[in-house]
Design an enzyme around this catalytic site. Structure first.
Site, PDB file in Angstrom:
ATOM      1  N   MET A 197      34.959  26.457   9.873  1.00 50.91           N
ATOM      2  CA  MET A 197      35.568  26.043   8.598  1.00 50.91           C
ATOM      3  C   MET A 197      37.077  26.263   8.648  1.00 50.91           C
ATOM      4  O   MET A 197      37.747  26.272   7.608  1.00 50.91           O
ATOM      5  CB  MET A 197      34.962  26.823   7.438  1.00 50.91           C
ATOM      6  CG  MET A 197      33.464  26.535   7.280  1.00 50.91           C
ATOM      7  SD  MET A 197      32.853  26.830   5.616  1.00 50.91           S
ATOM      8  CE  MET A 197      33.231  28.547   5.415  1.00 50.91           C
TER       9      MET A 197
ATOM     10  N   GLY B 253      28.485  32.058  16.217  1.00 46.90           N
ATOM     11  CA  GLY B 253      28.755  33.489  16.324  1.00 46.90           C
ATOM     12  C   GLY B 253      27.605  34.323  15.784  1.00 46.90           C
ATOM     13  O   GLY B 253      26.977  33.977  14.790  1.00 46.90           O
TER      14      GLY B 253
ATOM     15  N   HIS C   7      36.728  32.701  16.425  1.00 45.47           N
ATOM     16  CA  HIS C   7      36.567  31.255  16.666  1.00 45.47           C
ATOM     17  C   HIS C   7      37.046  30.886  18.076  1.00 45.47           C
ATOM     18  O   HIS C   7      36.412  30.096  18.769  1.00 45.47           O
ATOM     19  CB  HIS C   7      37.405  30.445  15.665  1.00 45.47           C
ATOM     20  CG  HIS C   7      37.014  30.620  14.231  1.00 45.47           C
ATOM     21  ND1 HIS C   7      37.876  31.126  13.294  1.00 45.47           N
ATOM     22  CD2 HIS C   7      35.874  30.332  13.570  1.00 45.47           C
ATOM     23  CE1 HIS C   7      37.292  31.148  12.111  1.00 45.47           C
ATOM     24  NE2 HIS C   7      36.065  30.674  12.235  1.00 45.47           N
TER      25      HIS C   7
ATOM     26  N   MET D 266      35.929  40.155  12.725  1.00 46.82           N
ATOM     27  CA  MET D 266      36.923  39.155  12.327  1.00 46.82           C
ATOM     28  C   MET D 266      36.275  38.134  11.403  1.00 46.82           C
ATOM     29  O   MET D 266      35.133  37.723  11.607  1.00 46.82           O
ATOM     30  CB  MET D 266      37.494  38.475  13.555  1.00 46.82           C
ATOM     31  CG  MET D 266      38.334  39.428  14.357  1.00 46.82           C
ATOM     32  SD  MET D 266      39.446  38.556  15.438  1.00 46.82           S
ATOM     33  CE  MET D 266      40.240  39.947  16.225  1.00 46.82           C
TER      34      MET D 266
ATOM     35  N   GLN E 102      22.645  32.778   9.895  1.00 45.05           N
ATOM     36  CA  GLN E 102      22.995  31.367  10.110  1.00 45.05           C
ATOM     37  C   GLN E 102      22.536  30.921  11.501  1.00 45.05           C
ATOM     38  O   GLN E 102      21.930  29.852  11.667  1.00 45.05           O
ATOM     39  CB  GLN E 102      24.503  31.202   9.979  1.00 45.05           C
ATOM     40  CG  GLN E 102      25.041  29.863  10.450  1.00 45.05           C
ATOM     41  CD  GLN E 102      26.515  29.717  10.128  1.00 45.05           C
ATOM     42  OE1 GLN E 102      26.870  29.437   8.991  1.00 45.05           O
ATOM     43  NE2 GLN E 102      27.382  29.915  11.112  1.00 45.05           N
TER      44      GLN E 102
ATOM     45  N   HIS F 189      40.577  32.344  13.838  1.00 40.36           N
ATOM     46  CA  HIS F 189      40.952  33.674  14.308  1.00 40.36           C
ATOM     47  C   HIS F 189      40.362  33.861  15.701  1.00 40.36           C
ATOM     48  O   HIS F 189      39.700  32.949  16.242  1.00 40.36           O
ATOM     49  CB  HIS F 189      40.480  34.746  13.318  1.00 40.36           C
ATOM     50  CG  HIS F 189      39.022  34.652  12.970  1.00 40.36           C
ATOM     51  ND1 HIS F 189      38.017  34.860  13.885  1.00 40.36           N
ATOM     52  CD2 HIS F 189      38.393  34.333  11.797  1.00 40.36           C
ATOM     53  CE1 HIS F 189      36.854  34.710  13.301  1.00 40.36           C
ATOM     54  NE2 HIS F 189      37.044  34.373  12.027  1.00 40.36           N
TER      55      HIS F 189
ATOM     56  N   ARG G 280      37.773  35.414   5.804  1.00 38.12           N
ATOM     57  CA  ARG G 280      37.872  36.023   4.468  1.00 38.12           C
ATOM     58  C   ARG G 280      38.599  37.373   4.496  1.00 38.12           C
ATOM     59  O   ARG G 280      38.936  37.891   3.438  1.00 38.12           O
ATOM     60  CB  ARG G 280      36.487  36.163   3.848  1.00 38.12           C
ATOM     61  CG  ARG G 280      35.870  34.812   3.464  1.00 38.12           C
ATOM     62  CD  ARG G 280      34.606  34.950   2.630  1.00 38.12           C
ATOM     63  NE  ARG G 280      34.206  33.680   2.038  1.00 38.12           N
ATOM     64  CZ  ARG G 280      33.260  32.868   2.540  1.00 38.12           C
ATOM     65  NH1 ARG G 280      32.630  33.193   3.647  1.00 38.12           N
ATOM     66  NH2 ARG G 280      32.962  31.727   1.929  1.00 38.12           N
TER      67      ARG G 280
END
Ligand code: AMP
Length: 289
Positions: free
Chosen positions: A30, A147, A37, A184, A153, A34, A187
């Site tokens: 999204m 991740g 990702h 990390m 998820q 960081h 948010r």
């Protein structure tokens, strides 16, 4: 690096890449990138010839009172970071292209998506599964990388891929943490300096405590969860959503800890909801789906 916004153009690029024998990895994000990702993008290159990263703040996975509007967006910075990470295509579809008027289909993964974040955020995993299914169709990757920080998820996606006979491999990547243990997250930038230094560390400390207790012989989930909750509550400014021991794949609550057990936590730090999780014992190889 190419940036592609149109789903049709993305699909065309993928078809051409596949036709010339290239394998493709997809890293859905999204944005507000960081190091977590970027680690997934680097892993993409270890699994495939070309890496596509998608950047889409998916309205379908946000609840009515959640942070969709204020979710951090910085396309210029993200583009530079993705290019540096060796991404071949950054896929940036507008919401109107993903959900044109009349779009009505939703994918619901029962069981694994029902508890924990699924219970606290009704409709969240339906939104996730729906957008990921669309991304899988548009990008047609051989490998998709997610991740472990968002372990539920990952479990939902693995279940969906298996249940829908999808011909792709889902790879889970270990959680990337700050030096002091904080997982990390895009948010994290909502946190004040004071929250970042103190209460935000409650999740990592809770996980460490649970691991220490397990290493010392405690295997009863109830006692472990109680100790973790007390530890988190010891930080001012925290509010626990859940701190629960579950099977890493089914997300079912476990009474007794084994090698499949994770401690999964969601904790409000003021107005910011953080999640984290980790295995309590050296884990069982989960395999790939
Ligand atoms: P997001 O942009 O938050 O939706 O995350 C995109 C992908 O990056 C998901 O597969 C996340 O699980 C993964 N991810 C986010 N934070 C981390 C982290 N700290 N370590 C590893 N993967 C992460």
């Amino acid at each position: 690096m190419e940036t592609i916004a149109s789903p049709a153009a993305m699909s065309g690029w993928s078809k051409a890449a596949r036709a010339s024998g290239r394998t493709l990895a997809l890293v859905p994000t999204m944005g507000a990138l960081h190091a977590g990702h970027l680690a997934l993008m680097a892993a993409g290159h270890r699994h495939a010839d070309r890496v596509v990263a998608s950047l889409f703040v998916n309205p379908l996975q946000f609840g009515a009172n959640e942070d969709l509007e204020r979710y951090p967006r910085d396309l210029t910075r993200d583009t530079a970071l993705a290019a540096k990470a060796g991404v071949d295509v950054l896929f940036t579809p507008p919401a109107a292209a993903m959900y044109p008027p009349g779009h009505r289909t939703r994918i619901r993964v029962e069981g694994v998506g029902a508890g924990l974040c699924g219970a606290s955020r009704p409709g969240h995993f339906e939104g996730v599964a729906t957008v990921v299914a669309k991304l899988f169709h548009i990008v047609a990757p051989h490998v998709a990388i997610f991740g472990e920080k968002d372990r539920q998820q990952l479990a939902v996606i693995r279940r969906m891929v298996q249940d829908l006979d999808w011909d792709l491999t889902v790879v889970g990547h270990p959680t990337v943490r700050e030096a002091d243990g904080l997982a990390m997250s895009s948010r994290n930038r909502y946190l004040s300096d004071e929250q970042r230094r103190g209460p935000a560390l409650a999740l990592w400390q809770g996980l460490q405590l649970a691991r220490q207790l397990v290493a010392a012989g405690e295997t009863a989930s109830e006692r472990l969860e109680e100790a973790v909750r007390a530890s988190i509550a010891g930080h001012r400014g925290t509010r626990i959503d859940y701190a629960t021991i579950v099977d890493q794949e089914t997300m079912d609550r476990q009474q007794i800890v084994d090698r499949r057990s994770i401690l999964a936590m969601a904790v409000w730090i003021g107005e910011t909801r953080l999640i984290d999780n980790g295995l309590l014992l050296p884990g069982e190889e989960q395999g790939r789906s």
